[in-house]
Design a protein around this motif. Structure first.
Motif, PDB file in Angstrom:
ATOM      1  N   THR A  89      20.622 -12.364  38.571  1.00 24.38           N
ATOM      2  CA  THR A  89      21.322 -12.262  36.911  1.00 24.38           C
ATOM      3  C   THR A  89      21.261 -13.817  36.922  1.00 24.38           C
ATOM      4  OG1 THR A  89      23.262 -11.117  38.131  1.00 24.38           O
ATOM      5  CG2 THR A  89      21.710  -9.371  36.844  1.00 24.38           C
ATOM      6  N   GLY A  90      22.582 -13.616  35.618  1.00 27.04           N
ATOM      7  CA  GLY A  90      22.981 -15.086  35.872  1.00 27.04           C
ATOM      8  C   GLY A  90      22.022 -15.866  36.408  1.00 27.04           C
ATOM      9  N   LYS A  91      23.488 -17.430  36.267  1.00 29.90           N
ATOM     10  CA  LYS A  91      22.549 -18.509  36.314  1.00 29.90           C
ATOM     11  C   LYS A  91      20.981 -18.378  37.287  1.00 29.90           C
ATOM     12  CE  LYS A  91      27.007 -21.011  35.013  1.00 29.90           C
ATOM     13  NZ  LYS A  91      27.687 -21.683  35.916  1.00 29.90           N
ATOM     14  N   PHE A  92      21.223 -18.106  38.304  1.00 28.46           N
ATOM     15  CA  PHE A  92      20.215 -17.397  39.480  1.00 28.46           C
ATOM     16  C   PHE A  92      18.828 -17.050  38.136  1.00 28.46           C
ATOM     17  CE2 PHE A  92      17.516 -15.586  42.748  1.00 28.46           C
ATOM     18  CZ  PHE A  92      16.861 -16.085  43.731  1.00 28.46           C
ATOM     19  N   LYS A  93      19.155 -15.997  37.967  1.00 29.01           N
ATOM     20  CA  LYS A  93      18.097 -15.694  37.410  1.00 29.01           C
ATOM     21  C   LYS A  93      17.371 -17.061  36.060  1.00 29.01           C
ATOM     22  CE  LYS A  93      16.292 -12.377  34.001  1.00 29.01           C
ATOM     23  NZ  LYS A  93      15.172 -12.433  34.150  1.00 29.01           N
ATOM     24  N   ALA A  94      18.170 -17.808  35.344  1.00 32.65           N
ATOM     25  CA  ALA A  94      17.923 -18.506  35.018  1.00 32.65           C
ATOM     26  C   ALA A  94      17.727 -19.936  35.298  1.00 32.65           C
ATOM     27  CB  ALA A  94      19.520 -19.381  34.229  1.00 32.65           C
ATOM     28  N   VAL A  95      17.596 -20.032  36.647  1.00 29.11           N
ATOM     29  CA  VAL A  95      16.737 -20.893  37.164  1.00 29.11           C
ATOM     30  C   VAL A  95      15.457 -20.448  37.719  1.00 29.11           C
ATOM     31  CG1 VAL A  95      16.073 -22.549  39.121  1.00 29.11           C
ATOM     32  CG2 VAL A  95      19.065 -21.889  38.369  1.00 29.11           C
ATOM     33  N   LEU A  96      14.724 -19.294  37.841  1.00 29.53           N
ATOM     34  CA  LEU A  96      13.741 -18.837  38.339  1.00 29.53           C
ATOM     35  C   LEU A  96      13.429 -18.072  36.977  1.00 29.53           C
ATOM     36  CD1 LEU A  96      14.700 -15.014  40.748  1.00 29.53           C
ATOM     37  CD2 LEU A  96      14.268 -18.241  41.200  1.00 29.53           C
ATOM     38  N   ASP A  97      13.734 -18.279  36.396  1.00 25.89           N
ATOM     39  CA  ASP A  97      13.098 -18.373  34.400  1.00 25.89           C
ATOM     40  C   ASP A  97      12.980 -19.494  34.066  1.00 25.89           C
ATOM     41  OD1 ASP A  97      13.108 -14.979  34.175  1.00 25.89           O
ATOM     42  OD2 ASP A  97      15.051 -15.619  33.429  1.00 25.89           O
ATOM     43  N   ILE A  98      13.847 -20.843  34.351  1.00 20.48           N
ATOM     44  CA  ILE A  98      13.119 -21.754  33.889  1.00 20.48           C
ATOM     45  C   ILE A  98      11.592 -22.191  34.908  1.00 20.48           C
ATOM     46  CG2 ILE A  98      13.450 -24.383  34.091  1.00 20.48           C
ATOM     47  CD1 ILE A  98      16.699 -23.514  33.393  1.00 20.48           C
ATOM     48  N   ILE A  99      11.847 -21.606  36.143  1.00 19.06           N
ATOM     49  CA  ILE A  99      10.910 -22.341  37.132  1.00 19.06           C
ATOM     50  C   ILE A  99       9.089 -21.726  36.254  1.00 19.06           C
ATOM     51  CG2 ILE A  99       9.078 -22.160  39.224  1.00 19.06           C
ATOM     52  CD1 ILE A  99      12.532 -22.564  40.188  1.00 19.06           C
ATOM     53  N   ALA A 100       9.005 -20.845  36.185  1.00 18.20           N
ATOM     54  CA  ALA A 100       8.316 -19.258  35.888  1.00 18.20           C
ATOM     55  C   ALA A 100       8.001 -19.990  34.202  1.00 18.20           C
ATOM     56  CB  ALA A 100       8.588 -18.002  35.732  1.00 18.20           C
ATOM     57  N   ASN A 101       8.920 -20.597  32.912  1.00 19.00           N
ATOM     58  CA  ASN A 101       8.113 -21.099  31.824  1.00 19.00           C
ATOM     59  C   ASN A 101       7.425 -22.520  32.300  1.00 19.00           C
ATOM     60  OD1 ASN A 101       9.120 -18.895  30.794  1.00 19.00           O
ATOM     61  ND2 ASN A 101      10.848 -19.390  30.643  1.00 19.00           N
ATOM     62  N   LEU A 102       8.038 -23.814  33.744  1.00 20.85           N
ATOM     63  CA  LEU A 102       8.061 -24.559  33.061  1.00 20.85           C
ATOM     64  C   LEU A 102       5.831 -24.584  33.684  1.00 20.85           C
ATOM     65  CD1 LEU A 102       9.873 -26.881  35.520  1.00 20.85           C
ATOM     66  CD2 LEU A 102       9.983 -27.243  33.559  1.00 20.85           C
ATOM     67  N   PHE A 103       5.835 -23.203  33.858  1.00 18.02           N
ATOM     68  CA  PHE A 103       4.241 -23.079  34.500  1.00 18.02           C
ATOM     69  C   PHE A 103       3.466 -23.130  33.375  1.00 18.02           C
ATOM     70  CE2 PHE A 103       5.373 -22.763  38.979  1.00 18.02           C
ATOM     71  CZ  PHE A 103       4.399 -23.598  39.613  1.00 18.02           C
ATOM     72  N   MET A 104       4.416 -22.010  32.516  1.00 18.11           N
ATOM     73  CA  MET A 104       3.316 -21.355  31.236  1.00 18.11           C
ATOM     74  C   MET A 104       3.502 -22.246  30.021  1.00 18.11           C
ATOM     75  SD  MET A 104       2.906 -18.390  30.571  1.00 18.11           S
ATOM     76  CE  MET A 104       2.385 -18.553  29.092  1.00 18.11           C
TER      77      MET A 104
END
Length: 167
Positions: A89-104
């Motif tokens: 949740t929170g900022k940790f999830k946001a960092v994971l989402d940004i990493i995944a979105n970079l691949f997208m």
């Protein structure tokens, strides 16, 4: 994802674009029923002639249906998701989402860039059976790439807002 009316001009535009894609995918499925039904009845009855164009039309519509579904899946955040940390949740999830979105973003750029070349290659060609212009099927790739870049950028913006403490 809830289908509420978002605030802001960019959010409204992407919302309307995603609703347009929803309508197109439904129309594609509905229209796909026609050539496939003709193919089925032509095989088992003598009343309907065997149309060769129906197979090619069905293939074109199937490709568009898949590409539209992929665009919608990226918008809704349900396309190619492998959640290694489901309780994040929170900022940790946001960092994971940004990493995944970079691949997208990379995949979106690849589909856009080489999709344009793919469409250009087919610009003056026609299909063999139905004599449909081939660019009408090839253009699905750059449109998908553009849509993925648009929707992934929107998701990244949201994740960055979470990191900045605003989300």
């Amino acid at each position: 994802m809830a289908h509420h009316q978002p605030r802001g001009a960019f959010r409204r535009a992407t919302f309307l674009y995603s609703r347009f894609l929803d309508v197109l995918v439904v129309l594609t499925v509905v229209i796909l029923i026609v050539p496939v039904t003709l193919q089925i009845f032509a095989r088992f009855t003598e009343f309907i002639p065997r149309y060769i164009w129906t197979e090619e039309a069905a293939r074109f519509l199937l490709v568009w249906m898949i590409m539209l579904g992929a665009m919608i899946g990226v918008r809704e955040g349900s396309h190619f998701i492998v959640d290694f940390f489901p309780s994040a949740t929170g900022k940790f999830k946001a960092v994971l989402d940004i990493i995944a979105n970079l691949f997208m973003l990379v995949f979106g750029f690849v589909f856009l860039w080489w999709g344009i070349e793919f469409t250009d290659f087919a610009w003056f060609r026609i299909s063999e059976l139905a004599e449909l212009p081939l660019w009408t099927i090839h253009v699905a790739w750059p449109i998908a790439g553009f849509s993925w870049l648009l929707f992934t950028g929107e998701h990244m913006y949201d994740s960055i807002q979470v990191l900045r403490g605003r989300g």
